[in-house]
Design a protein around this motif. Structure first.
Motif, PDB file in Angstrom:
ATOM      1  N   ARG A 261      -1.563  12.240  -0.661  1.00  0.00           N
ATOM      2  CA  ARG A 261      -2.545  11.774  -1.633  1.00  0.00           C
ATOM      3  C   ARG A 261      -2.141  12.217  -3.033  1.00  0.00           C
ATOM      4  NH1 ARG A 261      -6.926  12.251   2.327  1.00  0.00           N
ATOM      5  NH2 ARG A 261      -7.922  10.218   2.421  1.00  0.00           N
TER       6      ARG A 261
ATOM      7  N   VAL B 176      -9.259  -4.838   2.837  1.00  0.00           N
ATOM      8  CA  VAL B 176     -10.044  -4.777   1.610  1.00  0.00           C
ATOM      9  C   VAL B 176     -10.109  -6.182   1.027  1.00  0.00           C
ATOM     10  CG1 VAL B 176     -10.338  -3.655  -0.625  1.00  0.00           C
ATOM     11  CG2 VAL B 176      -9.115  -2.463   1.218  1.00  0.00           C
TER      12      VAL B 176
ATOM     13  N   LEU C 279     -14.718  -3.590   2.332  1.00  0.00           N
ATOM     14  CA  LEU C 279     -13.827  -3.644   3.496  1.00  0.00           C
ATOM     15  C   LEU C 279     -14.516  -4.429   4.601  1.00  0.00           C
ATOM     16  CD1 LEU C 279     -13.053  -0.957   1.954  1.00  0.00           C
ATOM     17  CD2 LEU C 279     -12.379  -0.046   4.172  1.00  0.00           C
TER      18      LEU C 279
ATOM     19  N   LEU D 282      -4.450  12.540  -5.777  1.00  0.00           N
ATOM     20  CA  LEU D 282      -5.475  13.451  -6.296  1.00  0.00           C
ATOM     21  C   LEU D 282      -5.915  14.393  -5.191  1.00  0.00           C
ATOM     22  CD1 LEU D 282      -7.486  10.970  -8.532  1.00  0.00           C
ATOM     23  CD2 LEU D 282      -5.739  12.593  -9.234  1.00  0.00           C
TER      24      LEU D 282
ATOM     25  N   VAL E 187      -7.735   2.625  10.398  1.00  0.00           N
ATOM     26  CA  VAL E 187      -7.581   1.864   9.151  1.00  0.00           C
ATOM     27  C   VAL E 187      -6.922   0.515   9.379  1.00  0.00           C
ATOM     28  CG1 VAL E 187      -7.518   3.814   7.559  1.00  0.00           C
ATOM     29  CG2 VAL E 187      -5.385   3.003   8.584  1.00  0.00           C
TER      30      VAL E 187
ATOM     31  N   LEU F 138     -13.475   9.461  -7.994  1.00  0.00           N
ATOM     32  CA  LEU F 138     -12.141   8.856  -8.119  1.00  0.00           C
ATOM     33  C   LEU F 138     -11.158   9.502  -7.154  1.00  0.00           C
ATOM     34  CD1 LEU F 138     -10.533   6.759  -9.855  1.00  0.00           C
ATOM     35  CD2 LEU F 138      -9.732   8.705 -11.191  1.00  0.00           C
ATOM     36  N   ASP F 139     -11.354  10.786  -6.853  1.00  0.00           N
ATOM     37  CA  ASP F 139     -10.478  11.433  -5.873  1.00  0.00           C
ATOM     38  C   ASP F 139     -11.017  11.313  -4.441  1.00  0.00           C
ATOM     39  OD1 ASP F 139     -12.438  13.169  -6.853  1.00  0.00           O
ATOM     40  OD2 ASP F 139     -11.155  14.950  -6.890  1.00  0.00           O
TER      41      ASP F 139
ATOM     42  N   LEU G 219     -17.948   0.297  -0.724  1.00  0.00           N
ATOM     43  CA  LEU G 219     -17.934   1.614  -1.358  1.00  0.00           C
ATOM     44  C   LEU G 219     -17.814   1.463  -2.857  1.00  0.00           C
ATOM     45  CD1 LEU G 219     -14.967   3.149  -2.291  1.00  0.00           C
ATOM     46  CD2 LEU G 219     -14.531   2.678   0.088  1.00  0.00           C
TER      47      LEU G 219
ATOM     48  N   GLY H 247      -7.404   7.866  11.309  1.00  0.00           N
ATOM     49  CA  GLY H 247      -6.370   7.608  12.306  1.00  0.00           C
ATOM     50  C   GLY H 247      -5.883   6.166  12.216  1.00  0.00           C
ATOM     51  N   GLU H 248      -5.632   5.585  13.373  1.00  0.00           N
ATOM     52  CA  GLU H 248      -5.167   4.193  13.406  1.00  0.00           C
ATOM     53  C   GLU H 248      -6.305   3.242  13.057  1.00  0.00           C
ATOM     54  OE1 GLU H 248      -1.910   3.800  13.946  1.00  0.00           O
ATOM     55  OE2 GLU H 248      -1.818   5.987  14.153  1.00  0.00           O
TER      56      GLU H 248
ATOM     57  N   ARG I 176     -14.178  13.739   2.143  1.00  0.00           N
ATOM     58  CA  ARG I 176     -13.716  12.421   1.723  1.00  0.00           C
ATOM     59  C   ARG I 176     -14.310  11.353   2.641  1.00  0.00           C
ATOM     60  NH1 ARG I 176      -8.554  14.626  -0.089  1.00  0.00           N
ATOM     61  NH2 ARG I 176      -8.318  14.041  -2.282  1.00  0.00           N
TER      62      ARG I 176
ATOM     63  N   ALA J 293     -15.536  -1.710  -3.917  1.00  0.00           N
ATOM     64  CA  ALA J 293     -14.569  -2.228  -2.957  1.00  0.00           C
ATOM     65  C   ALA J 293     -15.322  -2.617  -1.698  1.00  0.00           C
ATOM     66  CB  ALA J 293     -13.508  -1.180  -2.630  1.00  0.00           C
TER      67      ALA J 293
ATOM     68  N   ILE K 296     -16.637   3.392  -6.333  1.00  0.00           N
ATOM     69  CA  ILE K 296     -15.811   4.484  -6.861  1.00  0.00           C
ATOM     70  C   ILE K 296     -16.264   4.763  -8.287  1.00  0.00           C
ATOM     71  CG2 ILE K 296     -13.473   5.207  -7.449  1.00  0.00           C
ATOM     72  CD1 ILE K 296     -12.527   2.973  -5.447  1.00  0.00           C
TER      73      ILE K 296
ATOM     74  N   LEU L 153     -12.860   8.075   3.076  1.00  0.00           N
ATOM     75  CA  LEU L 153     -11.771   7.401   3.782  1.00  0.00           C
ATOM     76  C   LEU L 153     -10.750   8.442   4.231  1.00  0.00           C
ATOM     77  CD1 LEU L 153     -11.411   4.219   1.558  1.00  0.00           C
ATOM     78  CD2 LEU L 153     -12.624   4.460   3.732  1.00  0.00           C
ATOM     79  N   ASP L 154     -11.102   9.175   5.261  1.00  0.00           N
ATOM     80  CA  ASP L 154     -10.281  10.265   5.758  1.00  0.00           C
ATOM     81  C   ASP L 154     -10.478  10.355   7.269  1.00  0.00           C
ATOM     82  OD1 ASP L 154      -8.455  12.239   5.351  1.00  0.00           O
ATOM     83  OD2 ASP L 154      -9.839  13.637   4.390  1.00  0.00           O
TER      84      ASP L 154
END
Lengths: 215, 215
Positions: free
Chosen positions: A179, B193, B207, A181, B188, B13-14, B167, B185-186, B179, B205, B169, B181-182
């Motif tokens: 990442r 998007v 998804l 940030l 994603v 933003l992060d 989401l 795993g697979e 976070r 955004a 930002i 989007l953490d």
């Protein structure tokens, strides 16, 4: 006063600037294909063709008044550990697009390399403050730009040395990798997001050091 | 077919949706103050006042056709571990804004609570698939919305159960916390998007699940 700037660092919507297992045939690692940087290549072409627009404007700004570049070793090449072959002189061929001194952070120093067009690569294991001082001197009054990768940018952000950072968020999910940030610690407190604007392809954010936010 | 939707999840933003040490006087944890959600409250007010705009439109969409809500325990309240006091019935007072059944994931189940305006809180330690099936049944043909927090949304994303996620930002840096989007795993790989658009205050955004991207 010359500045330390970062431009066109592209991250996925989930914040990744590089994937896992960066190597020769996958410079940005797994999970990141060219599509992450499509917007930038399109904007560079538009810029060369004299077109205008949000993306073109951001790309153009990145080239303006830069006298030296700093990068991490992972951006310079795919090799890790001791240099197996000092014939490697970067991804960019024998006439790299920098045309100024480039300082490469590495634990494994080697002699400097001078290539065509005024690009000299210097390899250093010195602290960021020292490398930045050398880069400012080499830039001779112009600004210094950090090319990447994420870990190198983070080092300078943590130390509060970056004056301005432009990042581009693209509508892709990567899932894992490095990442941008991240690992910033208290460093984030020193920065302010002063611009957030989207083109159809990408969202641009601009961070500046707090002391300079009023400029 | 009813859908599982997530709306107005706001991240810095992060990428952080919540800070560290969430508690009574800091529901979103340290490092996250009200300013993270300022855009949403402003848009809700504009929506109530009949105004239009990008942010208003996104906020309005989130309320449309929802028949049940799923949330994690951290969103329901600040307590952790066994319930010290079952008098706690959520952050929202005696007339919560849901007006439909709400399923709260928790390892510590307790009897359901019915509040004014048609909001019933059900507490469950069942797997996500089971809870979602119950929620669809309770929604009686309408869609189901996941309220949060980040860990709960991630569970449903990993399982590929989310049909649509919006989401927002905001131009703030938080530095540490949870976070959104953490840990996907697979998971994603199952999402695309399909929209990225900025208002002056925030980047939105959207998804969707890949199988639905063409809708």
């Amino acid at each position: 006063m010359p500045k330390l700037r970062v431009h066109n660092v592209t991250v996925s919507l989930d914040g990744f600037a590089a994937g896992t297992d960066q190597r020769m045939d996958a410079p940005f690692g797994d999970g990141i294909d060219d599509s992450l940087h499509d917007w930038m290549f399109a904007a560079m072409k538009d810029h060369a063709d004299g077109k205008q627009g949000t993306d073109v404007d951001f790309v153009a700004r990145g080239e303006d008044n830069i006298g030296a570049t700093i990068m991490g070793r992972n951006m310079f090449g795919p090799c890790r550990g001791p240099w197996e072959n000092e014939a490697w002189t970067g991804w960019w061929g024998d006439n790299p697009p920098f045309h100024h001194p480039v300082f490469v952070h590495t634990h494994h120093t080697r002699p400097s390399v001078s290539l065509k067009g005024g690009t000299d690569f210097h390899f250093t294991d010195e602290p960021v403050e020292t490398v930045l001082a050398r880069a400012y001197e080499a830039a001779d009054g112009k600004d210094v730009r950090i090319g990447g990768g994420p870990a190198t940018i983070q080092q300078y952000l943590r130390a509060g040395l970056v004056d301005e950072l432009h990042l581009a968020i693209v509508p892709l999910l990567v899932g894992k990798g490095e990442r941008l940030l991240d690992n910033l610690g208290e460093g984030v407190d020193g920065y302010e997001v002063v611009e957030l604007v989207s083109s159809p392809a990408v969202t641009h954010a601009r961070l500046v050091r707090r002391s300079q936010a009023g400029e």
